[in-house]
Design a protein around this motif. Structure first.
Motif, PDB file in Angstrom:
ATOM      1  N   ALA A  62      81.297 -23.765  92.847  1.00  0.00           N
ATOM      2  CA  ALA A  62      82.644 -24.366  92.495  1.00  0.00           C
ATOM      3  C   ALA A  62      83.387 -24.702  93.686  1.00  0.00           C
ATOM      4  O   ALA A  62      84.022 -25.752  93.496  1.00  0.00           O
ATOM      5  N   ILE A  63      83.099 -24.241  94.944  1.00  0.00           N
ATOM      6  CA  ILE A  63      83.864 -24.471  95.939  1.00  0.00           C
ATOM      7  C   ILE A  63      82.845 -25.122  97.220  1.00  0.00           C
ATOM      8  O   ILE A  63      82.163 -24.353  97.641  1.00  0.00           O
ATOM      9  N   LYS A  64      82.922 -26.430  97.224  1.00  0.00           N
ATOM     10  CA  LYS A  64      81.912 -27.165  98.007  1.00  0.00           C
ATOM     11  C   LYS A  64      82.588 -27.678  99.252  1.00  0.00           C
ATOM     12  O   LYS A  64      81.735 -27.949 100.219  1.00  0.00           O
ATOM     13  N   ARG A  65      83.650 -27.864  99.355  1.00  0.00           N
ATOM     14  CA  ARG A  65      84.418 -28.379 100.423  1.00  0.00           C
ATOM     15  C   ARG A  65      84.276 -27.530 101.819  1.00  0.00           C
ATOM     16  O   ARG A  65      84.483 -26.385 101.680  1.00  0.00           O
ATOM     17  N   GLY A  66      83.828 -28.259 102.666  1.00  0.00           N
ATOM     18  CA  GLY A  66      83.561 -27.464 104.188  1.00  0.00           C
ATOM     19  C   GLY A  66      84.094 -28.192 105.115  1.00  0.00           C
ATOM     20  O   GLY A  66      84.205 -27.655 106.406  1.00  0.00           O
ATOM     21  N   ALA A  67      84.356 -29.527 105.098  1.00  0.00           N
ATOM     22  CA  ALA A  67      84.723 -30.490 106.160  1.00  0.00           C
ATOM     23  C   ALA A  67      86.196 -30.985 106.150  1.00  0.00           C
ATOM     24  O   ALA A  67      86.434 -30.970 104.877  1.00  0.00           O
ATOM     25  N   LYS A  68      86.508 -31.690 107.168  1.00  0.00           N
ATOM     26  CA  LYS A  68      87.994 -32.098 107.081  1.00  0.00           C
ATOM     27  C   LYS A  68      88.119 -33.160 105.967  1.00  0.00           C
ATOM     28  O   LYS A  68      88.985 -33.010 105.276  1.00  0.00           O
ATOM     29  N   TYR A  69      87.324 -34.129 105.878  1.00  0.00           N
ATOM     30  CA  TYR A  69      87.720 -35.216 104.885  1.00  0.00           C
ATOM     31  C   TYR A  69      86.814 -34.882 103.362  1.00  0.00           C
ATOM     32  O   TYR A  69      86.634 -35.895 102.601  1.00  0.00           O
ATOM     33  N   GLU A  71      87.608 -33.914 100.891  1.00  0.00           N
ATOM     34  CA  GLU A  71      88.557 -34.015  99.507  1.00  0.00           C
ATOM     35  C   GLU A  71      88.391 -35.471  99.200  1.00  0.00           C
ATOM     36  O   GLU A  71      88.746 -35.990  98.202  1.00  0.00           O
ATOM     37  N   TYR A  72      88.048 -36.407  99.951  1.00  0.00           N
ATOM     38  CA  TYR A  72      87.920 -37.709  99.549  1.00  0.00           C
ATOM     39  C   TYR A  72      86.398 -38.221  99.254  1.00  0.00           C
ATOM     40  O   TYR A  72      86.283 -39.296  98.638  1.00  0.00           O
ATOM     41  N   LEU A  73      85.624 -37.295  99.040  1.00  0.00           N
ATOM     42  CA  LEU A  73      84.105 -37.592  98.531  1.00  0.00           C
ATOM     43  C   LEU A  73      84.425 -37.560  97.182  1.00  0.00           C
ATOM     44  O   LEU A  73      84.789 -36.741  96.555  1.00  0.00           O
ATOM     45  N   THR A  74      83.210 -38.138  96.401  1.00  0.00           N
ATOM     46  CA  THR A  74      83.014 -38.191  94.872  1.00  0.00           C
ATOM     47  C   THR A  74      82.319 -36.967  94.618  1.00  0.00           C
ATOM     48  O   THR A  74      81.651 -36.311  95.800  1.00  0.00           O
ATOM     49  N   PRO A  75      82.153 -36.248  93.480  1.00  0.00           N
ATOM     50  CA  PRO A  75      81.596 -35.175  93.213  1.00  0.00           C
ATOM     51  C   PRO A  75      80.102 -35.145  93.655  1.00  0.00           C
ATOM     52  O   PRO A  75      79.399 -34.304  94.128  1.00  0.00           O
ATOM     53  N   GLU A  76      79.400 -36.251  93.449  1.00  0.00           N
ATOM     54  CA  GLU A  76      78.034 -36.390  93.776  1.00  0.00           C
ATOM     55  C   GLU A  76      77.787 -36.387  95.289  1.00  0.00           C
ATOM     56  O   GLU A  76      76.886 -35.865  95.507  1.00  0.00           O
ATOM     57  N   LEU A  77      78.643 -37.245  96.013  1.00  0.00           N
ATOM     58  CA  LEU A  77      78.444 -37.086  97.540  1.00  0.00           C
ATOM     59  C   LEU A  77      78.933 -35.739  98.051  1.00  0.00           C
ATOM     60  O   LEU A  77      78.158 -35.085  98.849  1.00  0.00           O
TER      61      LEU A  77
END
Length: 107
Positions: A62-69, A71-77
């Motif tokens: 569910a929560i994959k974000r771990g780095a500063k940017y 939030e700008y990545l596509t779900p695939e990236l």
């Protein structure tokens, strides 16, 4: 089963994909509402069937974000980044095999 954070996280994600409610507390993997027999069966199934593609496994997180940017990545990236940063499928399979070698006979 503890063989490092990425291995423990991989097993946690894989069990979660099976519908288990799993959390990590330090070096401890906590699985809620599961009998020991059911847990050994699930671990055996994961080892026998394999864990699949790490990126596909990461899509269930569910929560994959771990780095500063992130939030700008596509779900695939974001899934690719999470898989490379937080999962170790070969290490998890090796840890499962080692754990299952010591499994109770009735499991």
């Amino acid at each position: 089963l503890w063989s490092g954070d990425r291995v423990l996280n991989t097993v946690s994600v894989a069990l979660g994909a099976l519908g288990r409610k799993v959390s990590i507390d330090g070096m401890v993997l906590r699985i809620e509402r599961s009998s020991v027999t059911d847990l050994w069966r699930d671990l055996g199934d994961l080892e026998a069937d394999g864990l699949g593609d790490p990126v596909q496994l990461a899509t269930s997180v569910a929560i994959k974000r771990g780095a500063k940017y992130d939030e700008y990545l596509t779900p695939e990236l974001l899934a690719e980044d999470y898989a490379s940063r937080a999962l170790d499928v070969p290490g998890a399979l090796a840890a499962l095999r080692a754990a299952l070698d010591g499994a109770p006979a009735e499991a």
